[in-house]
Design a protein around this motif. Structure first.
Motif, short mmCIF file in Angstrom:
data_model
loop_
_atom_site.label_atom_id
_atom_site.label_comp_id
_atom_site.label_asym_id
_atom_site.label_seq_id
_atom_site.Cartn_x
_atom_site.Cartn_y
_atom_site.Cartn_z
N UNK A 38 33.97 31.12 51.20
CA UNK A 38 34.22 32.49 50.38
C UNK A 38 33.04 33.41 50.65
N UNK A 39 33.30 34.56 51.07
CA UNK A 39 32.54 35.82 51.61
C UNK A 39 32.22 36.59 50.26
N UNK A 40 33.32 37.11 49.89
CA UNK A 40 33.13 38.10 48.73
C UNK A 40 34.55 38.41 48.06
N UNK A 41 34.66 39.50 47.11
CA UNK A 41 35.73 40.06 46.66
C UNK A 41 36.72 40.50 47.60
N UNK A 42 38.04 40.43 47.50
CA UNK A 42 38.90 41.06 48.44
C UNK A 42 38.62 42.49 48.86
N UNK A 43 38.43 42.90 50.05
CA UNK A 43 38.15 44.49 50.25
C UNK A 43 39.03 45.43 49.39
N UNK A 44 40.43 45.04 49.34
CA UNK A 44 41.35 45.69 48.79
C UNK A 44 40.80 45.90 47.17
N UNK A 45 40.31 44.77 46.55
CA UNK A 45 40.03 44.96 45.20
C UNK A 45 38.80 45.96 44.95
N UNK A 46 37.76 45.92 45.71
CA UNK A 46 36.46 46.54 45.81
C UNK A 46 36.96 48.05 45.95
N UNK A 47 37.73 48.38 46.94
CA UNK A 47 38.19 49.64 47.17
C UNK A 47 38.92 50.28 45.91
N UNK A 48 39.75 49.42 45.26
CA UNK A 48 40.72 49.92 43.98
C UNK A 48 39.90 50.05 42.85
N UNK A 49 38.83 49.08 42.71
CA UNK A 49 37.69 49.38 41.64
C UNK A 49 36.88 50.69 41.70
N UNK A 50 36.53 50.87 43.11
CA UNK A 50 35.68 51.94 43.21
C UNK A 50 36.41 53.18 43.01
N UNK A 51 37.68 53.29 43.53
CA UNK A 51 38.69 54.63 43.46
C UNK A 51 38.96 54.78 41.69
N UNK A 52 39.16 53.75 41.00
CA UNK A 52 39.46 54.00 39.77
C UNK A 52 38.41 54.07 38.77
N UNK A 53 37.34 53.39 38.99
CA UNK A 53 36.32 53.30 38.05
C UNK A 53 34.86 53.71 38.65
N UNK A 54 34.76 54.00 39.91
CA UNK A 54 33.60 54.49 40.57
C UNK A 54 32.57 53.37 40.64
N UNK A 55 32.81 52.04 40.13
CA UNK A 55 32.04 51.14 39.78
C UNK A 55 31.90 49.98 41.03
N UNK A 56 30.78 49.51 41.37
CA UNK A 56 30.80 48.43 42.51
C UNK A 56 31.35 47.05 41.92
N UNK A 57 32.60 46.55 42.42
CA UNK A 57 33.03 45.14 41.93
C UNK A 57 32.14 44.08 42.39
N UNK A 58 31.87 43.11 41.80
CA UNK A 58 31.19 41.79 42.06
C UNK A 58 31.97 40.76 41.44
N UNK A 59 32.44 39.70 42.24
CA UNK A 59 33.17 38.68 41.49
C UNK A 59 32.17 37.49 41.58
N UNK A 60 32.14 36.85 40.64
CA UNK A 60 31.49 35.70 40.17
C UNK A 60 32.20 34.46 39.88
N UNK A 61 31.86 33.36 40.46
CA UNK A 61 32.42 32.07 39.31
C UNK A 61 31.74 31.82 38.28
N UNK A 62 32.44 30.99 37.59
CA UNK A 62 31.39 30.75 36.12
C UNK A 62 30.20 30.26 36.38
N UNK A 63 29.97 29.14 37.49
CA UNK A 63 28.64 28.77 37.67
C UNK A 63 27.56 29.64 38.19
N UNK A 64 28.08 30.47 39.00
CA UNK A 64 27.28 31.41 39.67
C UNK A 64 26.86 32.53 38.53
N UNK A 65 27.84 32.63 37.88
CA UNK A 65 27.35 33.90 36.68
C UNK A 65 26.43 33.33 35.83
#
Length: 273
Positions: A89-116
């Motif tokens: 597992x590398x990172x969030x899907x690039x499509x989701x990162x881009x969609x998040x940036x375009x709609x919210x201007x925020x950087x997306x970080x996906x975390x499992x419960x353990x990592x969180x």
């Protein structure tokens, strides 16, 4: 439940309106059809829109709050959320990162419960015990293992279907070869019959006194041979059509098996990772 209600009080977003819900269902269906994240891996569920609804509602909330970073915590490890390379597992899907940036201007970080939980302890100095983190990790592994069972059953089922289809295809190919030979023989006999008929009628005036039965047989034989040839041709055409349909079905089965195998391998990697 009362405790959970108190914890979530004021922290859960509003439900979508009926109109928005229908609109987002259409968008979810479009993404599933085109295999666009998130949620297309749930296409076989009775309610396949859940992941996308969580995603779109999260983005709506982020639009109101305008965060610099959007931390999205999920136990879902399928590749319609995460980019995976060589089983990792590398990172969030690039499509989701881009969609998040375009709609919210925020950087997306996906975390499992353990990592969180682990990051919360390390960077926010939250009171999270190592035992809690271990339990979260074990719960995730147990959840992944539970998902493996239906995947294994699905793989066995689709493998049996593939074997049945390929066995039937072998039978049809053999039948096609036999039907081609049968048709070729029927066609040769038909042509010979017409040739004999033409020879019989040639010089008919000179043989006016010939046995009339011979002439009758010459007339009947071409018609009968044509009927036999047509029957053989129809049989061959039906077999060829059956082969085409079966080959298309096998291609579909192969694609489904490949997709299911990839999902199974990813789940195994997550379980042992």
């Amino acid at each position: 439940m009362a405790r959970i209600a108190r914890i979530l009080d004021g922290r859960a977003g509003d439900a979508l309106s009926e109109e928005d819900s229908e609109t987002e269902k259409m968008e979810s269906a479009r993404r599933i059809e085109r295999k666009l994240p998130p949620g297309y891996r749930d296409s076989k569920k009775d309610e396949p829109h859940g992941d996308y609804f969580v995603w779109c509602q999260t983005l709506r909330e982020a639009q109101q709050r305008s965060p610099h970073v959007l931390v999205f915590v999920t136990s879902d490890t399928k590749d319609d959320w995460y980019l995976r390379l060589k089983g990792q597992t590398i990172m969030a899907r690039p499509e989701l990162v881009l969609e998040c940036k375009e709609k919210t201007r925020a950087k997306l970080v996906l975390l499992s419960i353990r990592n969180f939980l682990s990051h919360t302890k390390n960077f926010l100095e939250a009171d999270v015990s190592d035992e809690t983190i271990r339990q979260a990790e074990q719960a995730q592994i147990a959840d992944d293992r539970n998902r493996l069972v239906p995947l294994q059953e699905g793989l066995l089922s689709i493998t049996r279907l593939h074997q049945e289809q390929t066995g039937r295809l072998t039978e049809l190919l053999d039948a096609k070869a036999a039907a081609q030979e049968e048709y070729a023989i029927a066609e040769r006999r038909r042509k010979l019959a017409y040739a004999d008929c033409a020879a019989t009628h040639h010089g008919a005036e000179a043989r006016a006194k010939a046995d009339k039965a011979t002439s009758c047989r010459a007339e009947v034989e071409p018609s009968r041979s044509t009927s036999i040839s047509n029957t053989a041709k129809n049989k061959l055409d039906a077999i060829v059509t059956g082969i085409d349909h079966l080959q298309a079905a096998i291609e579909s089965t192969d694609a489904a098996r490949a997709e299911l195998t990839m999902e199974y391998d990813q789940m195994v990697a997550n379980t042992h990772g």
